[in-house]
Design an enzyme around this catalytic site. Structure first.
Site: not given
Ligand code: PEP
Length: 257
Positions: A10-12, A93, A95, A168, A174, A214, A235-236
């Site tokens: 997920n590049w957000k 999600h 966010e 999640e 993050g 994470s 994500g990251g």
């Molecule tokens: C996400 O945004 O779905 C996520 C899991 O982010 P991260 O891996 O950065 O925690």
């Protein structure tokens, strides 16, 4: 039937055309690895270009509108996402829930639009730190998920081909903190039971349940080896082909480090 793992990046709100080389590298590495389904959810602006790079990976959007095409300035309809060749959409999600006030009613409408457009769904759920501190995470997550799970009759093909669930915990996204293996196992086990109740044994057991929060190459091996963890939402660490593919490699059962 064993479930093929799925790792989704997920590049957000990250990525300009300069990131297309990462998408290409991810696609080529996914071709070599083969045993894992790999997917990317870039921002809308890159959907078409990433799709053009994708020979192996699946490409999807991070959101879609709850409405069909028309006078909804700034929104993107599920049918437009399907039109560029994208295959799935992430919905729910944390966010989006947090920054855009998305609730179950809105998400249900989005799910309907996505299904009507022929998109697969990745439905996210997860508790905040406050809910976990109160010890109410299990009830919270199951209720949150149940509220947006489509009925079996809403799927035009088998449920497990269309639906993926991502657990999640909000406090792990993050932050560099991950849930413990015991906590992940317990939650995935409860989600599995909910899916079996909702869709029956045969389909409920085949729906993929991803863990997100994470995940990185260093911890992916342990997390992805847990029962009922069928992949990861990342994500990251999905922003670089090197770290993302370390996670994909871990999903094959090989050492990522
Ligand atoms: C996400 O945004 O779905 C996520 C899991 O982010 P991260 O891996 O950065 O925690």
């Amino acid at each position: 039937m064993p479930i093929r793992p799925l790792v989704v990046g997920n590049w957000k709100m990250n990525g300009t055309r300069a990131m297309l080389s990462e998408a290409r590298a991810i696609d080529r590495a996914a071709q070599r690895i083969g045993a894992v389904d790999v997917a990317l959810a870039p921002p809308y602006t890159l959907l078409h270009a990433v799709q053009a790079e994708a020979e192996q990976i699946s490409v999807g959007a991070q959101d879609c509108s709850a409405n069909d095409i028309g006078a909804f300035t700034g929104d993107i309809a599920a049918s437009m996402i399907a039109d560029v060749g994208a295959k799935f959409v992430l919905l729910g999600h944390s966010e989006r829930r947090q920054h855009h006030g998305e609730d179950s009613a809105l998400l249900t409408a989005k799910c309907r639009q996505a299904l009507a457009a022929g998109l697969q769904l990745i439905l996210c759920c997860g508790e905040s730190a406050a809910v976990r501190d109160e010890g109410k995470e299990e009830g919270f997550v199951l209720e949150q998920l149940q509220a947006i799970l489509p009925q079996a009759g809403e799927f035009s093909s088998s449920v497990s081909e269309v639906l993926t669930v991502a657990y999640e915990p909000v406090w792990a996204i993050g932050t560099g903190r991950t849930a413990s293996s015991d906590d992940i196992s317990a939650m995935h086990n409860r989600i599995r039971a909910l899916l079996v109740t909702q869709y029956g044994q045969e389909q409920g057991e085949q729906v993929r349940i991803l863990y997100g929060g994470s995940v990185k190459p260093e911890n992916a091996g342990e997390i992805l080896a847990l029962p009922d963890v069928n992949g990861a939402l990342v994500g990251g660490a999905s922003l670089s082909a090197q770290s993302f593919m370390g996670i994909v490699l871990a999903a094959t059962g090989s050492d990522a480090e």
